[in-house]
Design a protein around this motif. Structure first.
Motif, PDB file in Angstrom:
ATOM      1  N   ILE A 131       0.841  -1.203   0.000  1.00 44.27           N
ATOM      2  CA  ILE A 131       0.000   0.000   0.000  1.00 44.27           C
ATOM      3  C   ILE A 131       0.874   1.251   0.000  1.00 44.27           C
ATOM      4  O   ILE A 131       2.040   1.222   0.387  1.00 44.27           O
ATOM      5  N   THR A 132       0.279   2.340  -0.461  1.00 40.49           N
ATOM      6  CA  THR A 132       0.883   3.665  -0.345  1.00 40.49           C
ATOM      7  C   THR A 132      -0.050   4.527   0.488  1.00 40.49           C
ATOM      8  O   THR A 132      -1.268   4.512   0.277  1.00 40.49           O
ATOM      9  N   ILE A 184       3.535  -2.311   7.785  1.00 40.83           N
ATOM     10  CA  ILE A 184       3.970  -2.108   6.409  1.00 40.83           C
ATOM     11  C   ILE A 184       4.006  -0.627   6.020  1.00 40.83           C
ATOM     12  O   ILE A 184       4.754  -0.232   5.133  1.00 40.83           O
ATOM     13  N   GLU A 185       3.174   0.206   6.672  1.00 39.73           N
ATOM     14  CA  GLU A 185       3.195   1.647   6.406  1.00 39.73           C
ATOM     15  C   GLU A 185       2.725   2.387   7.655  1.00 39.73           C
ATOM     16  O   GLU A 185       2.031   1.821   8.512  1.00 39.73           O
ATOM     17  N   THR A 236      -7.275  13.616   6.845  1.00 41.38           N
ATOM     18  CA  THR A 236      -7.673  12.422   6.104  1.00 41.38           C
ATOM     19  C   THR A 236      -6.499  11.940   5.266  1.00 41.38           C
ATOM     20  O   THR A 236      -5.786  12.737   4.677  1.00 41.38           O
ATOM     21  N   VAL A 237      -6.298  10.628   5.243  1.00 37.73           N
ATOM     22  CA  VAL A 237      -5.263  10.045   4.392  1.00 37.73           C
ATOM     23  C   VAL A 237      -5.908   9.059   3.431  1.00 37.73           C
ATOM     24  O   VAL A 237      -6.980   8.508   3.704  1.00 37.73           O
ATOM     25  N   THR A 238      -5.239   8.844   2.314  1.00 38.53           N
ATOM     26  CA  THR A 238      -5.695   7.887   1.308  1.00 38.53           C
ATOM     27  C   THR A 238      -4.774   6.680   1.301  1.00 38.53           C
ATOM     28  O   THR A 238      -3.544   6.832   1.275  1.00 38.53           O
ATOM     29  N   LEU A 239      -5.352   5.486   1.347  1.00 41.27           N
ATOM     30  CA  LEU A 239      -4.592   4.240   1.269  1.00 41.27           C
ATOM     31  C   LEU A 239      -4.779   3.657  -0.123  1.00 41.27           C
ATOM     32  O   LEU A 239      -5.910   3.385  -0.541  1.00 41.27           O
ATOM     33  N   ILE A 240      -3.685   3.475  -0.841  1.00 42.67           N
ATOM     34  CA  ILE A 240      -3.725   3.007  -2.226  1.00 42.67           C
ATOM     35  C   ILE A 240      -3.186   1.580  -2.278  1.00 42.67           C
ATOM     36  O   ILE A 240      -2.081   1.294  -1.804  1.00 42.67           O
ATOM     37  N   ASN A 241      -3.959   0.674  -2.847  1.00 44.36           N
ATOM     38  CA  ASN A 241      -3.543  -0.717  -3.033  1.00 44.36           C
ATOM     39  C   ASN A 241      -2.639  -0.812  -4.253  1.00 44.36           C
ATOM     40  O   ASN A 241      -3.063  -0.545  -5.380  1.00 44.36           O
ATOM     41  N   ASN A 242      -1.393  -1.203  -4.032  1.00 44.54           N
ATOM     42  CA  ASN A 242      -0.425  -1.310  -5.128  1.00 44.54           C
ATOM     43  C   ASN A 242      -0.401  -2.685  -5.786  1.00 44.54           C
ATOM     44  O   ASN A 242       0.443  -2.938  -6.652  1.00 44.54           O
ATOM     45  N   ASP A 261      -7.035  -0.103  -6.171  1.00 41.09           N
ATOM     46  CA  ASP A 261      -8.038   0.875  -5.766  1.00 41.09           C
ATOM     47  C   ASP A 261      -7.550   1.590  -4.511  1.00 41.09           C
ATOM     48  O   ASP A 261      -6.421   1.386  -4.056  1.00 41.09           O
ATOM     49  N   SER A 262      -8.388   2.424  -3.938  1.00 37.06           N
ATOM     50  CA  SER A 262      -7.987   3.175  -2.755  1.00 37.06           C
ATOM     51  C   SER A 262      -9.179   3.398  -1.827  1.00 37.06           C
ATOM     52  O   SER A 262     -10.342   3.307  -2.253  1.00 37.06           O
ATOM     53  N   VAL A 263      -8.886   3.700  -0.563  1.00 32.85           N
ATOM     54  CA  VAL A 263      -9.902   4.076   0.424  1.00 32.85           C
ATOM     55  C   VAL A 263      -9.338   5.227   1.244  1.00 32.85           C
ATOM     56  O   VAL A 263      -8.131   5.492   1.232  1.00 32.85           O
ATOM     57  N   LYS A 264     -10.223   5.886   1.960  1.00 34.25           N
ATOM     58  CA  LYS A 264      -9.806   7.005   2.819  1.00 34.25           C
ATOM     59  C   LYS A 264     -10.066   6.663   4.273  1.00 34.25           C
ATOM     60  O   LYS A 264     -11.052   6.011   4.617  1.00 34.25           O
TER      61      LYS A 264
END
Length: 244
Positions: free
Chosen positions: A23-24, A142-143, A48-54, A109-112
């Motif tokens: 994730i990012t 992991i992050e 708010t942060v965004t989590l991006i599935n890599n 995809d991503s979630v917040k």
């Protein structure tokens, strides 16, 4: 018999091997100043942060909230796609609370995820951390998302506060001009006759005299206007010429 590793463990080993997290987190470090009216009860949806599935597969995440520094009065809580949790919940997967609600992020995809802050009428600075791990590897971070948030008081002029100001017109009746006893929070003056026609308009500045010498004798309505709130007060103004 051939054994198949669970998909989440396989993802973890593959991404570790190639040095890329599954994730990012964006932004990884959040710094912000929130200027608010501390006289009110507030629940601030910041940051708010965004989590991006890599990866090319759905992954399930566990988050854990840490409060490194904050005023004693503050309360914080986390909202993720599953729920908005009360302040006593520090993780979405917690056996003591019988909570098992991993955050699912579809492939690519991503979630917040948001941290809500209730400053409880108190200014100050808070430092918070959200650690993220795969749900089936909760001890392997992991992050991480880092937050530094400053909450400061903001003087807010509400419409009711402006209306409570003791503002008067003088002289009244007027012969050739009138003034205001105070001009704070007043941006414009509008003069209307008794049939509703505007016959004068002025920008307001301290110490200015507003000319009415051109108006016929009679009664007028003077509206005091704030650019943000509109008309905050309307008063009667008499206009009469000089008498011999």
């Amino acid at each position: 018999m051939k054994q198949t590793l669970p998909i989440f463990i396989l993802l973890f080993f593959v991404t570790t091997l190639f040095g890329q997290s599954p994730i990012t987190v964006s932004p990884g470090t959040y710094q912000g100043v929130l200027r608010v009216d501390l006289s009110k009860e507030l629940l601030l949806q910041e940051p708010t942060v965004t989590l991006i599935n890599n990866t090319d597969s759905t992954i399930a995440l566990r988050w854990e909230r840490f409060e490194l520094e904050r005023p004693a009065a503050w309360e914080t809580q986390v909202c993720d796609p599953n729920d908005c949790y009360v302040p006593l919940v520090y993780s979405n997967i917690d056996s003591l609370l019988e909570l098992d609600a991993p955050v699912l992020i579809p492939a690519n995809d991503s979630v917040k995820i948001s941290v809500y802050i209730n400053p409880m009428n108190t200014s100050g600075t808070g430092k918070f951390v959200l650690d993220f791990a795969l749900a089936n590897q909760p001890d392997s971070i992991i992050e991480t998302a880092n937050f530094e948030v400053e909450v400061t008081g903001l003087v807010v002029n509400t419409l009711e506060k402006i209306r409570q100001q003791d503002i008067r017109i003088y002289p009244n009746p007027a012969t050739d001009y009138f003034q205001l006893t105070q001009t704070e929070n007043i941006d414009r003056v509008s003069i209307v006759n008794l049939i509703g026609r505007q016959v004068g308009a002025f920008r307001v500045y301290p110490g200015v005299r507003y000319d009415v010498n051109y108006l016929p004798d009679g009664m007028y309505l003077v509206s005091l206007i704030n650019d943000d709130y509109g008309v905050v007060k309307t008063m009667r103004l008499g206009k009469r010429g000089l008498r011999p």
